[in-house]
Enzyme design. Structure first.
Site, PDB file in Angstrom:
ATOM      1  N   ARG A  73     -12.969   3.978  -5.851  1.00 18.50           N
ATOM      2  CA  ARG A  73     -11.996   3.212  -6.379  1.00 18.50           C
ATOM      3  C   ARG A  73     -11.995   2.987  -7.730  1.00 18.50           C
ATOM      4  O   ARG A  73     -13.011   2.851  -8.609  1.00 18.50           O
ATOM      5  CB  ARG A  73     -12.148   1.714  -5.742  1.00 18.50           C
ATOM      6  CG  ARG A  73     -11.454   0.840  -6.292  1.00 18.50           C
ATOM      7  CD  ARG A  73     -11.463  -0.432  -5.545  1.00 18.50           C
ATOM      8  NE  ARG A  73     -10.564  -0.334  -4.030  1.00 18.50           N
ATOM      9  CZ  ARG A  73     -10.367  -1.216  -3.340  1.00 18.50           C
ATOM     10  NH1 ARG A  73     -10.751  -2.450  -3.644  1.00 18.50           N
ATOM     11  NH2 ARG A  73      -9.737  -0.974  -2.296  1.00 18.50           N
ATOM     12  N   LYS A 115      -7.574   1.170   6.675  1.00 17.29           N
ATOM     13  CA  LYS A 115      -8.514   2.202   6.686  1.00 17.29           C
ATOM     14  C   LYS A 115      -9.404   2.110   8.012  1.00 17.29           C
ATOM     15  O   LYS A 115      -9.609   3.011   8.662  1.00 17.29           O
ATOM     16  CB  LYS A 115      -9.497   1.871   5.477  1.00 17.29           C
ATOM     17  CG  LYS A 115      -9.096   2.158   4.286  1.00 17.29           C
ATOM     18  CD  LYS A 115      -9.930   2.080   3.143  1.00 17.29           C
ATOM     19  CE  LYS A 115      -9.526   1.922   1.713  1.00 17.29           C
ATOM     20  NZ  LYS A 115      -8.528   0.808   1.400  1.00 17.29           N
ATOM     21  N   LYS A 163       0.807  -1.139   0.002  1.00 15.04           N
ATOM     22  CA  LYS A 163      -0.047  -0.023   0.054  1.00 15.04           C
ATOM     23  C   LYS A 163       0.767   1.253   0.139  1.00 15.04           C
ATOM     24  O   LYS A 163       1.941   1.331   0.697  1.00 15.04           O
ATOM     25  CB  LYS A 163      -0.936  -0.075   1.190  1.00 15.04           C
ATOM     26  CG  LYS A 163      -1.948  -1.289   1.212  1.00 15.04           C
ATOM     27  CD  LYS A 163      -3.022  -1.045   2.473  1.00 15.04           C
ATOM     28  CE  LYS A 163      -3.700  -2.324   2.316  1.00 15.04           C
ATOM     29  NZ  LYS A 163      -4.729  -2.268   3.447  1.00 15.04           N
ATOM     30  N   LYS A 198     -11.899 -11.049   7.286  1.00 14.72           N
ATOM     31  CA  LYS A 198     -10.383 -10.846   6.571  1.00 14.72           C
ATOM     32  C   LYS A 198      -9.731 -11.678   8.042  1.00 14.72           C
ATOM     33  O   LYS A 198      -9.714 -11.334   9.150  1.00 14.72           O
ATOM     34  CB  LYS A 198      -9.902  -9.731   6.579  1.00 14.72           C
ATOM     35  CG  LYS A 198     -10.840  -9.006   5.187  1.00 14.72           C
ATOM     36  CD  LYS A 198      -9.964  -7.440   5.214  1.00 14.72           C
ATOM     37  CE  LYS A 198      -8.755  -7.441   4.554  1.00 14.72           C
ATOM     38  NZ  LYS A 198      -8.164  -6.097   4.500  1.00 14.72           N
TER      39      LYS A 198
END
Length: 808
Positions: free
Chosen positions: A381, A478, A219, A301
């Protein structure tokens, strides 16, 4: 670099007269002198700012605004027309190629397009892409120029023009144009031309249907000034991923919203994801598009450590919005959710069983752990990926916003619903209270690769991630950022990137990388190191000279040449890479964080993200706890506290007296970047908070700690055995030697036990401390040397005394 200099060195020659006349407006802020300058008084006072001066300045300012806005509108319409013309030409050439393929099967001859036709189309599209890039930079430069001249006016004249001029800007919002529509159309055309009319076929929504994701993700942050440039670069290598090609593109198509759940008493999911503990989970509900979207994805996740041999994975299933509340509360059974899928038979039985098991586990966790909505993330996005091919996927998330969803402070936000109803997708969310919002200042670039073991990523990705346009932020989340910023009174352990939020991430250009116009060299990017908040308020008393057109162009070229020469000199100053090449030639110059990571540090193994108040807070907390307990424990804690303070003071005094303890003065270049790589920057945590430093703990770390402790014990046992042998079989002199060895052995045992317990506690807490032990082995060797010296000295002295006695 001052804005005036940056503007002169970055503007385009062909558009020279359409930029804001920044120097002229700046000169108008100077009134006439009260008296004529003399040798004794070369800078006399100026006349006060009057209403006539204000009227004249506002008139000139509005003329400049109209000039810039009109040019931006004309140029934007021109780009639209050029895209339409190119689309017609591309479709014509591609249709000829398709007819050729069909007619060849029938044996007839057609006028097939040549390679030159495709090259000309590619050159034309590249020129349009360069125009979009230049227009975006033009808008960014002029908008910054207006902001800075208004700020300068208000500060210099004490007349407040900013609120009034904000309304004028809204009337001509040349800076609010969104270039995503251009990028989507150009991406489709460029992909057709690049593949010679044979684009990669596949299901564009494959990513949306995939249930399990295993990718290597890195990232980066992208400054708003560089977002369009990064998108255009990506577009030339990967097409924009459009999920519905039959529908006209709409900004809401790229909107993504996610709501993260957690226990607001323990914040266990936040802490697990922050510390990256084995098996840490994040549970979120995600939807694509507006608030009317009916399909909600329930996702989990799971983080896996490398030593487990497993990969971190994201699993999810789809649920209708009307059933979300009943599912989360347990009223809706898992079996009824997948009853329709089983009946229709569109999915395999195995896939349905996996989704059903996932739904059952998430529902159980939400109910038993009392998970509630805490943070929403919203962003637009732009994804770049070959349809149906997820080996290389790059996404850029802009307009990132975090929104509170909890009801902790007594305000009803979500209530008993799974999300709050007042936050839609209307960025910047003016209907939501400002205290419930966190507008993230950067875009987030994610590079996701599914490469085989040992396979290198594509060269263009390595060039992009090494250039000045992006800033690497490993493990950025985030969910973590939003939860930490929106709950400052409840979250006391913050991520490592928080202290860098007020640091400008823009970097000087290190090598030519970006958008090329066919037949020309790459223009210098305006994303160098221009500080929009800097106050270059040093008004020169000399009036700016009137320069003719040729002189202006000459100065423009000279400024560009000077900046390029400065880049070369700066790359030399930054040092060379390990292979002998200049860093700028091999990649981007090391930024502050990279230089610190690469530089050796003798004072502390983990110096980068440090809270100077952390140890003091922990010590005060221990003292307070000991005071409540009282008794012997309190006195032991007090004694330990004073000993630690005394050791710290002695250590600091030693560093000051040591010739190596002083620090070098920071030498900076013209752009403010330190020249040498030995610089160490320490970040402080906000009061009452601690910064979590990512520390990787694997099973071999615990095993190494145990092996070290056993090695110390083995050495202590050997010393104790020597002492026992001397005690049992030696004479009177050997008794003293036995005592010396016994003391050293006992001290080594106690020290190793304390060190082992401390290391176990620190590794269990994943604390970023120095685990290197430089004190113990040194003291042990010194003690062993003293013991041997005592034994040898007594033996020699005793032997000499015996010889003297015999001689007498």
């Amino acid at each position: 670099m001052r804005f005036g200099q940056q503007l002169r060195s970055s503007l385009l020659k062909d558009w020279y007269y359409y930029y804001i006349a920044y120097d002229d407006l700046k000169a108008q802020l100077k009134t006439d002198f009260v008296t004529a300058p003399t040798k004794t008084n070369p800078k006399p006072n100026r006349k006060p700012w009057t209403e006539d001066n204000e009227r004249r300045f506002v008139r000139e300012l509005e003329q400049e605004l109209g000039k810039v806005a009109d040019f931006q509108e004309v140029k934007s319409r021109e780009i639209v027309q050029r895209i339409k013309a190119s689309e017609k030409e591309v479709n014509d050439v591609v249709s000829r190629a398709e007819r050729q393929a069909a007619d060849e099967l029938r044996g007839s001859q057609v006028d097939a397009p040549t390679e030159e036709d495709f090259l000309l189309l590619e050159e034309d599209l590249s020129d349009i892409i360069a125009d979009v890039h230049d227009l975006a930079k033009f808008v960014q430069l002029n908008y910054t120029g207006f902001q800075k001249i208004i700020k300068k006016h208000d500060k210099q004249t004490s007349w407040h023009l900013k609120p009034v001029f904000a309304a004028r800007l809204k009337a001509k919002p040349f800076f609010k144009d969104n270039y995503d529509a251009f990028i989507v159309k150009l991406s489709k055309l460029y992909d057709l031309v690049r593949t010679r009319g044979n684009p990669v076929k596949g299901d564009s929504s494959a990513g949306g249907k995939q249930q399990n994701f295993v990718r290597q993700t890195t990232k980066y942050w992208v400054h708003p000034d560089n977002i369009t440039e990064v998108k255009l670069i990506l577009m030339k290598h990967l097409p924009v991923l459009v999920f519905n090609a039959n529908k006209e593109w709409d900004p809401s198509d790229s909107a993504i919203s996610s709501i993260y759940y957690d226990n607001t008493d323990t914040w266990e999911l936040y802490m697990g994801r922050l510390k990256k503990t084995e098996g840490a989970e994040a549970i979120r509900l995600r939807w694509y598009g507006g608030m009317n979207e009916d399909n909600i994805f329930i996702e989990r996740k799971t983080h896996r450590e490398d030593w487990t041999g497993e990969k971190s994975v994201k699993a999810r299933f789809k649920l209708k919005e009307k059933n979300v509340n009943d599912y989360l509360s347990g009223k809706l059974t898992v079996e009824s959710i997948f009853e329709k899928d089983r009946r229709e038979g569109k999915k395999s039985e195995k896939a349905i069983d996996e989704e059903e098991q996932l739904a059952r586990e998430i529902q159980y966790r939400v109910i038993t752990r009392r998970l509630v909505p805490v943070t929403r993330s919203f962003y637009h996005r732009t994804a770049f990926q070959l349809p149906g091919d997820a080996r290389v996927r790059v996404s850029l998330d802009s307009e990132l916003t975090m929104i509170r969803e909890d009801n902790l402070d007594g305000k009803t936000r979500a209530g008993k619903n799974w999300r709050r109803p007042d936050a839609g997708i209307d960025f910047p969310f003016k209907k939501v209270p400002q205290e419930d919002l966190e507008l993230f200042p950067y875009a987030v670039l994610e590079v996701k690769l599914q490469t085989q073991a040992g396979q290198e990523p594509p060269q263009w990705i390595r060039d992009l991630t090494a250039c000045h346009l992006v800033e690497a932020v490993p493990k950025f989340s985030k969910f973590i950022h939003g939860t930490a910023t929106l709950n400052p009174n409840r979250i006391h352990l913050i991520p490592f990137w928080m202290p860098q939020m007020d640091v400008d991430i823009r970097k000087p250009i290190t090598h030519k990388f970006g958008i090329d116009r066919p037949g020309q060299s790459t223009d210098i990017s305006t994303s160098g190191n221009m500080d929009p908040d800097s106050d270059d308020d040093d008004f020169e008393d000399e009036e700016p000279p009137v320069v003719e057109e040729n002189e202006d162009l000459r100065r423009l070229r000279a400024a560009r040449d000077a900046l390029e020469q400065h880049d070369l000199e700066q790359r030399r100053d930054y040092g060379t890479a390990s292979n002998g090449e200049v860093n700028g030639a091999a990649g981007n110059s090391l930024d502050v964080e990279e230089r610190i990571a690469a530089a050796p540090n003798t004072a502390n193994d983990y110096p980068l993200y440090d809270s100077d108040d952390e140890d003091e807070e922990l010590a005060n907390h221990e003292l307070e706890e000991a005071r409540r307990v009282g008794g012997l424990h309190y006195y032991q804690t007090i004694a330990k506290h004073h000993i630690v303070n005394l050791g710290s003071k002695l250590s600091s005094m030693g560093k000051k007296l040591s010739p190596h303890g002083s620090t070098m003065p920071v030498q900076t270049t013209q752009l403010g970047i330190p020249k040498y790589t030995g610089e160490t920057k320490r970040f402080k945590a906000p009061p009452g908070k601690r910064i979590h430093v990512p520390v990787r703990i694997e099973p071999k770390v615990h095993l190494a700690t145990e092996r070290t402790f056993l090695a110390w014990l083995e050495f202590s046992i050997i010393l104790a055995s020597i002492a026992a042998a001397l005690l049992n079989f030696g004479d009177g002199l050997a008794l003293l030697s036995a005592w010396a060895f016994t003391l050293v052995a006992a001290a080594a045992m106690l020290y190793s036990l304390g060190l082992y317990l401390w290391r176990v506690r620190m590794t269990r807490k994943r604390r970023a401390v120095s685990y290197h032990d430089w004190f113990g082995p040194s003291v042990l060797c010194f003690g062993l040397l003293v013991s041997v010296a005592v034994s040898f000295g007594l033996r020699v002295g005793g032997g000499a005394g015996n010889k003297g006695g015999l001689k007498g």
